[in-house]
Design a protein around this motif. Sequence first.
Motif, short mmCIF file in Angstrom:
data_model
loop_
_atom_site.label_atom_id
_atom_site.label_comp_id
_atom_site.label_asym_id
_atom_site.label_seq_id
_atom_site.Cartn_x
_atom_site.Cartn_y
_atom_site.Cartn_z
N ARG A 205 0.50 -9.66 -1.13
CA ARG A 205 1.42 -8.52 -1.25
C ARG A 205 0.72 -7.34 -1.93
O ARG A 205 0.86 -6.19 -1.50
CB ARG A 205 2.67 -8.93 -2.01
N ALA A 206 -0.03 -7.62 -3.00
CA ALA A 206 -0.73 -6.55 -3.71
C ALA A 206 -1.79 -5.90 -2.82
O ALA A 206 -1.97 -4.67 -2.84
CB ALA A 206 -1.38 -7.10 -4.98
N ARG A 209 -0.10 -3.56 -0.32
CA ARG A 209 0.30 -2.31 -0.99
C ARG A 209 -0.91 -1.42 -1.25
O ARG A 209 -0.82 -0.20 -1.19
CB ARG A 209 1.04 -2.64 -2.29
N ARG A 210 -2.05 -2.02 -1.55
CA ARG A 210 -3.26 -1.23 -1.78
C ARG A 210 -3.67 -0.50 -0.50
O ARG A 210 -4.08 0.66 -0.54
CB ARG A 210 -4.39 -2.14 -2.27
N LEU A 212 -1.61 0.38 1.95
CA LEU A 212 -0.59 1.40 2.23
C LEU A 212 -0.76 2.63 1.34
O LEU A 212 -0.42 3.74 1.74
CB LEU A 212 0.80 0.80 2.03
N ALA A 213 -1.30 2.44 0.14
CA ALA A 213 -1.43 3.55 -0.81
C ALA A 213 -2.36 4.64 -0.29
O ALA A 213 -2.27 5.79 -0.74
CB ALA A 213 -1.93 3.02 -2.15
N GLN A 231 3.20 2.24 7.55
CA GLN A 231 4.06 2.04 6.38
C GLN A 231 5.21 1.08 6.70
O GLN A 231 5.51 0.18 5.92
CB GLN A 231 4.60 3.39 5.89
N THR A 235 5.76 -2.76 5.12
CA THR A 235 7.02 -3.17 4.48
C THR A 235 7.54 -4.45 5.11
O THR A 235 8.02 -5.36 4.42
CB THR A 235 8.06 -2.04 4.61
N ILE A 238 5.45 -7.54 3.93
CA ILE A 238 5.77 -7.99 2.58
C ILE A 238 7.08 -8.78 2.58
O ILE A 238 7.20 -9.84 1.94
CB ILE A 238 5.82 -6.80 1.62
#
Length: 306
Positions: A205-206, A209-210, A212-213, A231, A235, A238
């Motif tokens: 999950r982390a 997100r990295r 997507l950032a 994006q 989502t 996750i």
Amino acid sequence: MPAQDGIVTIDTGYVRPGFCAAYLLVERGRAAFIDTGTGRSVPKLLAALDAQGLRPEHVDWVIATHVHLDHAGGAGPLMRELPRAMFAVHPDGARHMIDPSRLETSARAVYGADYDRHHGPLEPIPESRVCRIDDGQVIDLAGRALRCVHTPGHARHHLSVWDARSRSWFAGDTFGISYRELDSARGAFIVPSTSPVQFDPVALRASIRRLLAEAPEAVFVTHYGRVTGVQELGTRLIAQIDGMVDLARRSNGSPDRHQRLVTGLARKYTANAQRQGLVDTDEVVRLLEMDIELNAQGLGVWLDRQ
């Protein structure tokens, strides 16, 4: 496939057409491969290079997102054909490319009788040609910066490659599995990859997100090709990881745990397909059959580690 932004998608021929991709990046007459497929894929990679008017001595880098054999099994035979290339890999994966004997033993345990049918021979890469890539390290391809970041979760030794030129990630298996046959008017169908043996939901999950950032315009996944609408897809991934972990925990302790995991994953993916507007859900399960089995194995290994 023709190059766009200097990026060529190569079907490695693993298992079936449209199942496994490697990528060729071309910049000012120099080239890099990202992932290699298996040992049986090497002629396809060299043919893609030739189609761009390039020769083996024009390749500067071979980059492995991780050392699972559908991604890096062909690295040794390919490097033998590329006299100037360096091989870039996560530090924890380097030893398996220098001496692939344990990697082959592990892969045979996972794939069983299918191993010899789908995988060519593994060959060691001389240590002098192996570059252990730190988190955030930039590889230079004729002035084109390729930033490598560690993205564990699918495997502890996974890395992803950011190409600012195309605003795209080359994400291996970190950004899941998305076959083009399952695209619909609502976009790409996508599921996480929890295959054995190092699935870690918190880390995965982390890592997503990295990715997507960076606000990417696209992600190139190994299975298969370029996806957009990143994006929303991230989502969804996750949320699906959470659901798969819940399924695993509810199945734990059952004498038929593996079959419950297989059945539960098939139901989840069928429901996802219906929400995606896909009508032939039997086709969804057929296309994802290998992934369902491997994801169930990976969830089981994760449960046993807890």
